[in-house]
Design a protein around this motif. Structure first.
Motif: not given
Ligand SMILES: Nc1ncnc2c1ncn2[C@@H]1O[C@H](COP(=O)(O)OP(=O)(O)OP(=O)(O)O)[C@@H](O)[C@H]1O
Ligand SMILES: [Mg+2]
Lengths: 275, 260
Positions: A84, A58, A90, A55, A92, A170, A87-88, A160
């Motif tokens: 953001y 992220g 990455m 976390k 998890m 991750m 994060r697209k 997903r």
């Protein structure tokens, strides 16, 4: 605030990280490197903060000290939109799966595609079916999350997580709750995502054998410190008591099965108060 | 005594920090509304589950409240020989007070508690967290459409409540007790004021919808992510909404009808 990457070849670099929950120190000045295109495993007893580390990477939690660099960006000094965008790229996989319970399996896997791309529905269908096929659950596309077993839910969540073809994934405990067959298939899948697509993988796991089979490098964390690191071979031959205990599963050793508590006998005998 | 003061200070402090978080949350939710506008489907789905599913309870309650108003109003007015004005009495009570207030209380119980439980459970099962990691802002995607749907549904539900209540009053008044039907409607039309009665009633229900949706969504978002935490949050939604609705109603009534 320095954006320097310490190793040119690492995609994620955790530098001198300290983090606490209340009074409890979860990490005490640890540094880890996750190399590009490699599978790096994080192992350690339950409750040491493996999920917490993911976390932090992220950007969902803020470190008390130290910095985390992902692909050249200091995660915690990024602005919101930049975070953001990062994060697209990455993926998890949550320990619990974290599927959206008001949509079926297909829509769950399609969710990131529909939110972030303007692909036509026919293309989305093809992509979703490909990802579901990869985790062996194409036939489950019409089920609702409450109709899935824990292991199935986690595989859907994996489908997903790879929907947007991220640069890294991750995995939080991908093997828990999987039968031996799907465990083997998952090991294979993680490895092939890694070799074929060149994905960088961070795998958090307790499963010594599965992890040793796919990891290029392993960190063993306990009580806020790194107690061992190296290739699976080096780890297996490690002299460290910590590592030996963890790899062989002995209850006695430097790592404690028990959460810190006062003396057991004292505790049982102190009847004055209820807790 | 000292302990009491300490406790009081502590409670006040947590109260204020919660209010601060709530305000910050509200600002984020409102700014998220912009990104709902290009996606009307999200809004329509929520209008359905927030608004349409409250239709039945609002209609039935409206009917009964209207019928009771018809009965009580008739007994009082007929003492003065003024039963012709029953329509005015029923309609004014409903449009000014009972429509907005009772439908908001029902809305908090029916839709507000459901919203809190839904958001709280999404938090407890890491769905919100998971969404953040997929680079989807849960406030924009989940909270803002529900907030907007709540704000838009409330005035419509209040209007429905009042309309059905007025019909209920007429059923009892002229159907059962023999008030002249023409007089019921004519008196109502002649004596209700658009600005004073209708507009003020609508303003009230907009305010109540705003506050109830805010409380319900924030309690869910702020809930302790366990089953017990969610159940407590749901209770708080109903209790806090009821207090806010009744308190605000007093303030709004004073402001609107105070100086005439
Ligand atoms: N929200 C929270 N608030 C306070 N403490 C927390 C919270 N979440 C986790 N912790 C604490 O942080 C520590 C690390 O938790 P974490 O979930 O990261 O462990 P983990 O290594 O993933 O364990 P497991 O292998 O069982 O999943 C635990 O001791 C836990 O008590
Ligand atoms: Mg964990």
């Amino acid at each position: 605030m320095d954006n320097r990457v310490s190793l040119p070849n690492s995609l994620v670099s955790v530098q001198n990280l300290s983090f606490s929950r209340g009074d409890k120190k979860i990490f005490d000045d640890i540094s880890l490197e996750f190399e590009r295109g490699k599978v790096t495993a994080i192992m350690g007893p339950s409750g040491t903060g493996k999920t917490t580390l993911l976390k932090l990477i992220g950007g969902q939690l803020f470190p008390k000290q130290g910095s985390i660099i992902v692909d050249g960006n200091n995660v915690h000094s990024l602005r919101r939109t930049e975070l953001y965008n990062l994060r697209k790229r990455m993926g998890m996989l949550f320990q619990s799966g974290a599927l959206l319970t008001d949509m079926n399996v297909f829509d769950n896997v399609a969710f990131p595609l529909r939110e972030h791309t303007h692909l036509p529905e026919s293309m989305i269908r093809t992509l979703v079916l490909m990802k579901l096929q990869a985790v062996g659950l194409r036939g489950a596309r019409n089920l609702m999350p409450n109709e899935l077993s824990g292991g199935m839910a986690r595989r859907i969540a994996l489908a997903r997580a790879i929907a947007l073809d991220p640069m890294m994934i991750m995995y939080d405990e991908p093997f828990t709750g999987q039968d031996p067959i799907s465990k083997g298939a998952l090991v294979h899948l993680i490895k092939s995502l890694n070799t074929i697509l060149g994905l960088t993988s961070i795998v958090v796991s307790h499963d010594v054998h599965e992890t040793a089979a796919i990891a290029d490098y392993i960190y063993v964390i306990s009580e806020g410190k790194i107690v061992g690191q190296g290739t699976p071979k080096e780890i297996a031959q490690s002299e460290s008591d910590w590592v030996q205990q963890f790899m062989t599963g002995a209850a006695d050793g430097p790592a404690h099965f028990h959460y810190p508590a006062k003396d057991y006998v004292d505790d049982l005998l102190s009847t004055g108060r209820r807790y | 005594m000292i302990e009491f003061l300490q406790q009081l200070g502590k409670n006040t402090h947590t109260g204020f920090t919660k209010l601060g978080r709530g305000t910050f949350f509200l600002l984020q939710v409102i700014s998220g509304i912009l990104s709902v506008l290009p996606r009307p489907r999200l809004l329509l789905n929520q209008m359905y589950s927030v608004g349409v599913l409250s239709f039945l309870i609002i209609s039935i309650s409206g009917l009964f409240v209207g019928m009771v108003l018809g009965l009580q109003g008739y007994y009082i007015l007929s003492d003065f020989g003024a039963e012709e004005t029953l329509g005015v009495m029923v309609a004014a009570s409903l449009v000014r007070e009972l429509g907005p207030v009772v439908s908001a209380l029902l809305f908090a119980g029916r839709a507000g508690s459901a919203l809190t439980a839904e958001i709280g459970l999404m938090k407890a099962t890491e769905q919100l967290s998971g969404m953040e990691m997929m680079a989807v802002d849960p406030i924009k995607r989940i909270i803002s459409p529900r907030f907007l749907a709540g704000c838009l549904s409330m005035p419509l539900l209040a209007a429905l409540f009042s309309a059905i209540g007025i019909i209920g009053g007429q059923l009892v008044g002229s159907g059962l007790l023999g008030v002249d039907e023409g007089a019921y409607w004519a008196q109502m039309q002649a004596n209700l004021d658009f600005q004073d009665d209708i507009v003020n009633g609508v303003i009230k229900s907009i305010v109540f919808g705003f506050v109830t949706s805010w409380i319900a969504l924030f309690e869910g978002y702020d809930a302790v992510p366990t089953s017990e935490g969610v159940s407590r949050a749901t209770t708080r939604t109903v209790v806090n909404s009821a207090f806010s609705i009744l308190g605000l109603d007093f303030i709004l009534t004073t402001l609107m009808f105070g100086d005439n």
